[in-house]
Design a protein around this motif. Structure first.
Motif, PDB file in Angstrom:
ATOM      1  N   VAL A 254      17.678 -23.247 -13.516  1.00  0.00           N
ATOM      2  CA  VAL A 254      18.779 -23.210 -12.553  1.00  0.00           C
ATOM      3  C   VAL A 254      19.781 -22.101 -12.861  1.00  0.00           C
ATOM      4  O   VAL A 254      20.242 -21.397 -11.953  1.00  0.00           O
ATOM      5  CB  VAL A 254      19.502 -24.574 -12.511  1.00  0.00           C
ATOM      6  N   PHE A 255      20.103 -21.912 -14.143  1.00  0.00           N
ATOM      7  CA  PHE A 255      21.197 -21.003 -14.497  1.00  0.00           C
ATOM      8  C   PHE A 255      20.743 -19.669 -15.095  1.00  0.00           C
ATOM      9  O   PHE A 255      21.550 -18.754 -15.239  1.00  0.00           O
ATOM     10  CB  PHE A 255      22.164 -21.705 -15.465  1.00  0.00           C
ATOM     11  N   HIS A 256      19.480 -19.561 -15.502  1.00  0.00           N
ATOM     12  CA  HIS A 256      18.932 -18.325 -16.054  1.00  0.00           C
ATOM     13  C   HIS A 256      19.812 -17.734 -17.167  1.00  0.00           C
ATOM     14  O   HIS A 256      20.209 -16.564 -17.112  1.00  0.00           O
ATOM     15  CB  HIS A 256      18.737 -17.280 -14.943  1.00  0.00           C
ATOM     16  N   PRO A 257      20.136 -18.529 -18.169  1.00  0.00           N
ATOM     17  CA  PRO A 257      21.009 -18.025 -19.237  1.00  0.00           C
ATOM     18  C   PRO A 257      20.284 -17.010 -20.116  1.00  0.00           C
ATOM     19  O   PRO A 257      19.060 -17.044 -20.252  1.00  0.00           O
ATOM     20  CB  PRO A 257      21.336 -19.279 -20.038  1.00  0.00           C
ATOM     21  N   LYS A 258      21.058 -16.115 -20.710  1.00  0.00           N
ATOM     22  CA  LYS A 258      20.499 -15.150 -21.646  1.00  0.00           C
ATOM     23  C   LYS A 258      20.667 -15.667 -23.071  1.00  0.00           C
ATOM     24  O   LYS A 258      21.707 -16.224 -23.431  1.00  0.00           O
ATOM     25  CB  LYS A 258      21.207 -13.797 -21.501  1.00  0.00           C
ATOM     26  N   LEU A 259      19.634 -15.476 -23.883  1.00  0.00           N
ATOM     27  CA  LEU A 259      19.745 -15.838 -25.295  1.00  0.00           C
ATOM     28  C   LEU A 259      20.743 -14.918 -25.990  1.00  0.00           C
ATOM     29  O   LEU A 259      20.793 -13.723 -25.687  1.00  0.00           O
ATOM     30  CB  LEU A 259      18.384 -15.735 -25.984  1.00  0.00           C
ATOM     31  N   PRO A 260      21.531 -15.483 -26.942  1.00  0.00           N
ATOM     32  CA  PRO A 260      21.617 -16.901 -27.295  1.00  0.00           C
ATOM     33  C   PRO A 260      22.526 -17.658 -26.333  1.00  0.00           C
ATOM     34  O   PRO A 260      23.454 -17.099 -25.777  1.00  0.00           O
ATOM     35  CB  PRO A 260      22.229 -16.850 -28.693  1.00  0.00           C
ATOM     36  N   PHE A 261      22.255 -18.955 -26.174  1.00  0.00           N
ATOM     37  CA  PHE A 261      23.108 -19.812 -25.359  1.00  0.00           C
ATOM     38  C   PHE A 261      23.013 -21.233 -25.891  1.00  0.00           C
ATOM     39  O   PHE A 261      22.089 -21.582 -26.629  1.00  0.00           O
ATOM     40  CB  PHE A 261      22.708 -19.762 -23.879  1.00  0.00           C
ATOM     41  N   GLY A 262      23.995 -22.039 -25.507  1.00  0.00           N
ATOM     42  CA  GLY A 262      24.017 -23.413 -25.986  1.00  0.00           C
ATOM     43  C   GLY A 262      24.121 -24.416 -24.864  1.00  0.00           C
ATOM     44  O   GLY A 262      24.574 -24.101 -23.760  1.00  0.00           O
ATOM     45  N   ILE A 263      23.682 -25.634 -25.143  1.00  0.00           N
ATOM     46  CA  ILE A 263      23.859 -26.768 -24.240  1.00  0.00           C
ATOM     47  C   ILE A 263      24.628 -27.830 -25.028  1.00  0.00           C
ATOM     48  O   ILE A 263      24.247 -28.181 -26.140  1.00  0.00           O
ATOM     49  CB  ILE A 263      22.517 -27.329 -23.737  1.00  0.00           C
TER      50      ILE A 263
ATOM     51  N   LYS B  73      14.575 -27.022 -19.834  1.00  0.00           N
ATOM     52  CA  LYS B  73      13.912 -26.326 -18.726  1.00  0.00           C
ATOM     53  C   LYS B  73      14.783 -26.334 -17.470  1.00  0.00           C
ATOM     54  O   LYS B  73      14.855 -25.332 -16.739  1.00  0.00           O
ATOM     55  CB  LYS B  73      12.557 -26.977 -18.448  1.00  0.00           C
ATOM     56  N   ASN B  74      15.468 -27.466 -17.205  1.00  0.00           N
ATOM     57  CA  ASN B  74      16.344 -27.533 -16.029  1.00  0.00           C
ATOM     58  C   ASN B  74      17.453 -26.492 -16.101  1.00  0.00           C
ATOM     59  O   ASN B  74      17.752 -25.815 -15.105  1.00  0.00           O
ATOM     60  CB  ASN B  74      16.960 -28.928 -15.912  1.00  0.00           C
ATOM     61  N   ILE B  75      18.081 -26.374 -17.255  1.00  0.00           N
ATOM     62  CA  ILE B  75      19.173 -25.411 -17.417  1.00  0.00           C
ATOM     63  C   ILE B  75      18.652 -23.984 -17.264  1.00  0.00           C
ATOM     64  O   ILE B  75      19.263 -23.148 -16.581  1.00  0.00           O
ATOM     65  CB  ILE B  75      19.865 -25.591 -18.785  1.00  0.00           C
ATOM     66  N   VAL B  76      17.524 -23.690 -17.875  1.00  0.00           N
ATOM     67  CA  VAL B  76      16.951 -22.338 -17.789  1.00  0.00           C
ATOM     68  C   VAL B  76      16.557 -21.999 -16.360  1.00  0.00           C
ATOM     69  O   VAL B  76      16.837 -20.898 -15.860  1.00  0.00           O
ATOM     70  CB  VAL B  76      15.744 -22.208 -18.740  1.00  0.00           C
TER      71      VAL B  76
END
Length: 432
Positions: A157-166, A152-155
């Motif tokens: 703050v950074f609003h990544p588009k699917l697909p993405f990795g951590i 949730k923190n990454i989403v």
């Protein structure tokens, strides 16, 4: 195949890996890394980070805490189900994993083994001054959950588009019943992991993409690819969260064993953490206005198992001038020492000064360069071969006359004279 004893002996003799707490008789399942081991380990982690994170546009790195709220491990299923079958010898009282013992006899003393029982492998501790149930915590048994609780923190703050990795590199701890086979099965180890978030209908494509990335990684660091194989894990043997798992196995001296794992974790982890935390962990697609729980592909790689596989892959024996030689044929990018610089003799100040000048220039650019003037030149070559140094540069009397040095190749033992100003360019070209 090279014996495990040979690898263990070389690793200790040359400063790669020492037994943990050695002067006190050791502590089973723990190992300490010497100067060359640290350098090798850092090279592996840095190369992994470059390939799996830095070189991609869809990856976000984190470094999460070793200690986490105990509810994390309840949600993930580790408190209830992270266990191995344990048996104890009634005679010598030694304990073993039941699935590592053949028959009902103790492998140490021949005594009778007791009934099998489940043993939770998490290290339990307490946070704060009180040792009650409210203060219970655990040393993390895997790095993955630190990623999931930060989804949730990454989403946000950074609003990544699917697909993405951590991605994360970090320590994990498992109270193994019978740690064994050198650094293959340990109680403290490091993982290099990615949790790759995808739409459910895209998991098969992503799974295959990561399978190929992992195979390419194995080859890029110099693993013996004839010793690498894939094993499709049957449904009954997969972890509770997995819908598909492939193990990448390696032919170690003690047999074919798991090197890496690739798993399709579905949406299991996010679902469980939503349930236990009461937080909304759904992903909102700002373009399609769709809400969904992403599914996860997990490439999981162990640092220590990589190191062991590299040592086995790189170990060589041959003869030079009738003398047996042992050496490690590391790829230059992995080798803990990239080059060594020698003065031909150490009692000639002008040779030593020139060698120091060459050494300083190379070290400034390549970092992991060694200055070595201990013993005769032949012994220095053998020592550098044994630790896997790709090149040795010798400054001799001709150097003082024409500005050339001899560069010796580790694998072929051939030497060539090169102008000092061209040495760095040669290494740069081959440093892959």
């Amino acid at each position: 195949m090279t014996s495990l004893e040979t690898i263990v002996s070389l690793a200790k003799r040359r400063g790669f890996i020492f037994p943990g707490s050695d002067i006190y008789g050791g502590l089973a399942g723990t190992w300490d890394y010497g100067p060359l081991g640290v350098a090798l380990k850092n090279n592996i982690k840095n190369l992994w980070w470059q390939k799996f994170v830095t070189d991609r546009e869809d990856m976000y790195g984190v470094d999460t805490a070793l200690l986490m709220n105990a509810r994390v491990w309840e949600a993930s299923g580790h408190v209830a189900g992270f266990s191995d079958p344990l048996v104890e010898c009634k005679k010598c009282k030694k304990r073993f994993r039941a699935d590592h013992v053949d028959g009902a006899k103790c492998p140490e003393c021949g005594g009778v083994l007791g009934e099998s029982r489940q043993f939770n492998m998490m290290f339990k501790t307490h946070v704060g001054a009180m040792e009650d149930s409210a203060a219970v915590s655990y040393l993390r048994p895997e790095t993955a959950q630190g990623i999931f609780v930060n989804f949730k923190n990454i989403v946000d703050v950074f609003h990544p588009k699917l697909p993405f990795g951590i991605a994360q590199v970090g320590k994990a701890f498992r109270n193994e019943i019978t740690p064994r086979d050198f650094i293959f099965r340990m109680r403290e180890f490091e993982q290099m992991e990615v949790e790759y978030f995808v739409r459910e209908n895209d998991w098969q494509r992503a799974f295959e993409e990561w399978r190929m990335v992992m195979l390419a990684w194995c080859e890029s660091i110099g693993l013996d690819m004839t010793s690498v194989s894939e094993l499709e894990i049957a449904a009954d043997d997969r972890a509770h969260y997995s819908k598909r798992t492939i193990d990448f196995e390696f032919e170690y001296p003690f047999g074919k064993k798991e090197l890496y794992g690739l798993a399709y974790r579905t949406d299991y982890d996010l679902t469980k953490h939503m349930e236990y935390s009461s937080k909304d962990l759904e992903y909102f697609d700002e373009e399609t206005k769709e809400r969904l729980k992403p599914h996860v592909i997990e490439p999981s790689l162990g640092v220590e198992r990589t190191i062991l596989a590299l040592l086995v892959s790189a170990y060589r024996e041959d003869e030079i001038g009738g003398d047996k030689r042992e050496y490690l044929a590391f790829k230059p990018s992995v080798a803990p020492i990239k080059a060594a610089v020698f003065p031909l003799v150490k009692n000639k100040p002008d040779l030593v000064a020139k060698a120091r000048e060459v050494y300083t220039g190379l070290k400034k650019e390549f970092g992991s360069v060694m200055f070595d003037d201990n013993g005769n030149i032949g012994k220095r070559y053998r020592r550098q071969d044994e630790i896997g140094t790709p090149w040795c540069v010798t400054v001799d009397y001709q150097t003082l006359e024409d500005g050339t040095v001899t560069v010796r190749d580790r694998d072929t033992a051939k030497q060539e004279r090169i102008v000092i100003s061209e040495v760095a360019a040669l290494f740069r070209e081959k440093l892959i």
